[in-house]
Design an enzyme around this catalytic site. Structure first.
Site, PDB file in Angstrom:
ATOM      1  N   HIS A 190     -47.536 -77.944  10.207  1.00  0.00           N
ATOM      2  CA  HIS A 190     -46.542 -78.300   9.174  1.00  0.00           C
ATOM      3  C   HIS A 190     -45.910 -77.030   8.607  1.00  0.00           C
ATOM      4  CE1 HIS A 190     -49.432 -77.140   6.054  1.00  0.00           C
ATOM      5  NE2 HIS A 190     -50.341 -77.928   6.620  1.00  0.00           N
TER       6      HIS A 190
ATOM      7  N   ASP B  15     -48.804 -81.373  -7.018  1.00  0.00           N
ATOM      8  CA  ASP B  15     -49.146 -81.510  -5.596  1.00  0.00           C
ATOM      9  C   ASP B  15     -50.112 -80.383  -5.205  1.00  0.00           C
ATOM     10  OD1 ASP B  15     -49.256 -82.025  -2.917  1.00  0.00           O
ATOM     11  OD2 ASP B  15     -47.188 -81.467  -2.481  1.00  0.00           O
TER      12      ASP B  15
ATOM     13  N   HIS C  75     -41.773 -84.475  -2.375  1.00  0.00           N
ATOM     14  CA  HIS C  75     -40.960 -83.689  -1.430  1.00  0.00           C
ATOM     15  C   HIS C  75     -39.556 -83.715  -2.007  1.00  0.00           C
ATOM     16  CE1 HIS C  75     -44.064 -84.764   1.879  1.00  0.00           C
ATOM     17  NE2 HIS C  75     -44.470 -83.799   1.100  1.00  0.00           N
TER      18      HIS C  75
ATOM     19  N   GLU D 182     -53.260 -75.557  -1.410  1.00  0.00           N
ATOM     20  CA  GLU D 182     -51.876 -75.804  -1.840  1.00  0.00           C
ATOM     21  C   GLU D 182     -51.714 -75.544  -3.326  1.00  0.00           C
ATOM     22  OE1 GLU D 182     -50.570 -79.883  -1.337  1.00  0.00           O
ATOM     23  OE2 GLU D 182     -48.475 -79.264  -1.489  1.00  0.00           O
TER      24      GLU D 182
ATOM     25  N   ARG E  68     -56.785 -76.855   3.815  1.00  0.00           N
ATOM     26  CA  ARG E  68     -55.439 -76.616   3.242  1.00  0.00           C
ATOM     27  C   ARG E  68     -55.655 -76.148   1.813  1.00  0.00           C
ATOM     28  NH1 ARG E  68     -52.935 -80.845   4.763  1.00  0.00           N
ATOM     29  NH2 ARG E  68     -52.905 -82.268   2.995  1.00  0.00           N
TER      30      ARG E  68
ATOM     31  N   TYR F  68     -56.132 -76.527  10.924  1.00  0.00           N
ATOM     32  CA  TYR F  68     -56.769 -77.791  11.289  1.00  0.00           C
ATOM     33  C   TYR F  68     -57.308 -77.611  12.698  1.00  0.00           C
ATOM     34  CZ  TYR F  68     -53.572 -78.649   7.482  1.00  0.00           C
ATOM     35  OH  TYR F  68     -52.891 -78.544   6.297  1.00  0.00           O
TER      36      TYR F  68
ATOM     37  N   HIS G 163     -42.633 -77.132   0.349  1.00  0.00           N
ATOM     38  CA  HIS G 163     -41.430 -77.925   0.069  1.00  0.00           C
ATOM     39  C   HIS G 163     -41.109 -77.782  -1.403  1.00  0.00           C
ATOM     40  CE1 HIS G 163     -44.320 -80.794  -1.629  1.00  0.00           C
ATOM     41  NE2 HIS G 163     -45.043 -80.565  -0.547  1.00  0.00           N
TER      42      HIS G 163
ATOM     43  N   HIS H 270     -51.709 -86.829   7.223  1.00  0.00           N
ATOM     44  CA  HIS H 270     -51.429 -87.807   6.162  1.00  0.00           C
ATOM     45  C   HIS H 270     -52.547 -88.843   6.060  1.00  0.00           C
ATOM     46  CE1 HIS H 270     -46.876 -86.805   6.470  1.00  0.00           C
ATOM     47  NE2 HIS H 270     -47.527 -85.934   5.742  1.00  0.00           N
TER      48      HIS H 270
ATOM     49  N   GLU I 282     -48.496 -74.073   0.804  1.00  0.00           N
ATOM     50  CA  GLU I 282     -49.629 -74.862   1.303  1.00  0.00           C
ATOM     51  C   GLU I 282     -49.964 -74.573   2.761  1.00  0.00           C
ATOM     52  OE1 GLU I 282     -48.733 -79.108   1.811  1.00  0.00           O
ATOM     53  OE2 GLU I 282     -46.891 -78.757   0.717  1.00  0.00           O
TER      54      GLU I 282
ATOM     55  N   ASP J 265     -46.032-113.057  -6.029  1.00  0.00           N
ATOM     56  CA  ASP J 265     -45.330-112.742  -7.273  1.00  0.00           C
ATOM     57  C   ASP J 265     -45.950-111.528  -7.974  1.00  0.00           C
ATOM     58  OD1 ASP J 265     -47.686-113.911  -7.897  1.00  0.00           O
ATOM     59  OD2 ASP J 265     -46.877-115.380  -9.303  1.00  0.00           O
TER      60      ASP J 265
ATOM     61  N   ASP K 238     -56.034 -83.634  -1.142  1.00  0.00           N
ATOM     62  CA  ASP K 238     -54.641 -83.376  -1.523  1.00  0.00           C
ATOM     63  C   ASP K 238     -54.293 -84.445  -2.555  1.00  0.00           C
ATOM     64  OD1 ASP K 238     -51.880 -83.088  -1.724  1.00  0.00           O
ATOM     65  OD2 ASP K 238     -51.605 -82.744   0.429  1.00  0.00           O
TER      66      ASP K 238
HETATM   67  N1  GLY Z   1     -49.052 -84.124  -0.736  1.00  0.00           N
HETATM   68  C1  GLY Z   1     -48.004 -84.044   0.182  1.00  0.00           C
HETATM   69  C2  GLY Z   1     -47.737 -82.694   0.628  1.00  0.00           C
HETATM   70  O1  GLY Z   1     -48.512 -81.792   0.363  1.00  0.00           O
HETATM   71  O2  GLY Z   1     -46.716 -82.410   1.190  1.00  0.00           O
HETATM   72 MN    MN Z   2     -47.153 -80.492  -0.631  1.00  0.00          MN
HETATM   73 MN    MN Z   3     -50.027 -81.941  -1.041  1.00  0.00          MN
END
Ligand code: GLY
Ligand code: MN
Ligand code: MN
Length: 425
Positions: A344, A265, A355, A395, A393, A376, A348, A237, A372, A38, A254
């Site tokens: 990637h 983000d 996203h 971003e 990364r 890697y 976005h 991820h 971003e 619950d 991130d």
């Molecule tokens: N934090 C998710 C991305 O950078 O797409």
């Molecule tokens: Mn992102």
């Molecule tokens: Mn991100």
């Protein structure tokens, strides 16, 4: 929120314009989601529903009547007993005033009243498969109201397509919320840079970042925070956050805060011990130069794809310079050799969803997106040891302008000397 609710009125007028006088639109609030027995996850409103209402409660449905040009909100009524347990509700009587609706009804009456709302319209604008129970309560009366045989596509239209295009261009209130989400997100990154020490656990940094978000007034992160030490950064991820942060490793973080459901983000990469090694620095510089080159390319009229192309070229040239790739630049680009290290996209759209929705076409003023780039480097035998397992990364979040863009995540340090100075303080 008052300005936001005023914008919701304008947005609903736009939807009414688009669905026409013989259209009716129906959209549901997100349900509460059970975590165990619950116990529930913190409530998060459906992004489309919030965009049109600013209303943050479950068990609600918005109906937009194109003929009467009316907004009708079905919501939970006041219930003093339930409110003792679960918190205050807006209630039916307050909904029109507080959320600037034309009519409001108890959600308990939805099944009884929906047929009357649908009657007289030729097209239902709808986002299907979000709530099976409500789908039945809407589609059954809708199909039974049809006097002639119609194909579903003649009488049902996708509301998502209309909202996707609208949400892509942010209005002034949305831009304020996004800037605030970014400001708080940057504070989280600064907190992490100041606090990290060798042998801390990744989740301890996550705790400090979330604590900074809360200190600055965000109630939730916009997504699961990634705190990835060393080669964990090469898992795109990675949200386990359960490893020890090692002396000599880079931490890729991130993390973004949510402000009134709008997402920040940001990714930053910084050395656990406060000082980059020469190899880490070399990879970082390639990613940073790419981040800046792509940001420089962002302005109205540029094709979204062009941004990704810039990043592919810059990162491939960087990988050549680092001797992690060999051959001619053109051939490597053709073979997409960078994919081993950069798997990637360049970014976005950003908004109510991290996203965010929107078609990736030519950029327009007041679109909001992430930039971003990342590298890697796998921990594999053919890679020189000093580069193995480095994941970087960087971003940022930007708002597209006519001749350039606004980088509204600039509070989060990204220059090597800025980061090392902050970490040494
Ligand atoms: N934090 C998710 C991305 O950078 O797409
Ligand atoms: Mn992102
Ligand atoms: Mn991100």
């Amino acid at each position: 929120m008052e300005n936001y609710i005023a914008q919701c009125v304008i947005r609903r007028q736009k939807v009414l314009d688009k669905i026409g006088t013989d259209g009716v639109a129906v959209i549901y609030a997100a349900p509460e989601r059970r975590r165990s027995n619950d116990t529930y996850y913190p409530y998060r409103q459906d992004s489309n529903f919030f965009y049109l209402t600013g209303f943050n409660e479950p068990d609600a449905v918005l109906v937009l009547d194109g003929g009467k040009r009316e907004s009708i909100l079905f919501c939970r009524d006041k219930d003093p007993q339930r409110e003792i347990w679960d918190g205050l509700r807006c209630g039916v009587a307050n909904a029109c005033g507080q959320y600037r609706m034309d009519k409001s009804y108890d959600i308990e009456q939805f099944k009884k009243r929906i047929s009357g709302c649908l009657k007289g319209h030729k097209r239902l604008f709808f986002i299907s498969k979000q709530n099976r129970k409500l789908d039945k309560e809407v589609l059954r009366p809708w199909f039974s109201l049809q006097t002639k045989k119609h194909k579903p596509q003649e009488i049902c239209a996708d509301l998502q397509a209309i909202l996707r295009d609208m949400r892509l261009i942010k209005d002034a209130v949305e831009l304020d919320f996004l800037r605030q989400a970014a400001k708080i997100s940057a504070a989280g990154h600064i907190q992490a840079m100041k606090s990290v020490r060798p042998n801390m656990w990744e989740y301890q940094i996550e705790g400090l970042v979330l604590s900074a978000f809360f200190q600055y007034g965000a109630r939730n992160p916009a997504y699961n925070t990634i705190v990835a030490g060393g080669k964990n950064a090469c898992i795109l991820h990675y949200i386990d956050n359960q490893d020890k942060l090692k002396n000599g490793d880079v931490l890729m973080m991130d993390a973004g805060a949510e402000w009134h459901n709008y997402a920040g983000d940001i990714s930053r990469s910084f050395p656990v011990n406060g000082k980059f090694t020469p190899a880490q620095k070399a990879v970082y510089e390639v990613v940073l130069a790419t981040n800046k080159a792509v940001i420089n390319a962002v302005k109205a009229g540029v094709a979204y794809e062009k941004l990704h192309k810039v990043s592919e070229e810059m990162l491939t040239q960087g990988l050549l310079d680092l001797k992690l790739l060999s051959g001619s630049l053109n051939m490597l680009l053709k073979k997409q050799a960078f994919r081993r290290f950069y798997m990637h996209g360049i970014g976005h759209f950003l908004g109510l969803d991290v996203h965010d929705v929107g078609e990736r076409k030519a950029l327009q003023t007041n679109m909001c997106l992430t930039v971003e780039p990342g590298l890697y480097i796998p921990d594999e035998p053919d890679i020189p040891p000093e580069f193995r397992g480095i994941g970087i990364r960087i971003e940022d979040n930007v708002i597209v302008g006519k001749n350039a863009c606004e980088v509204y995540t600039a509070d989060a340090p990204k220059e090597i000397d800025e980061i090392e100075t902050l970490m040494a303080a």
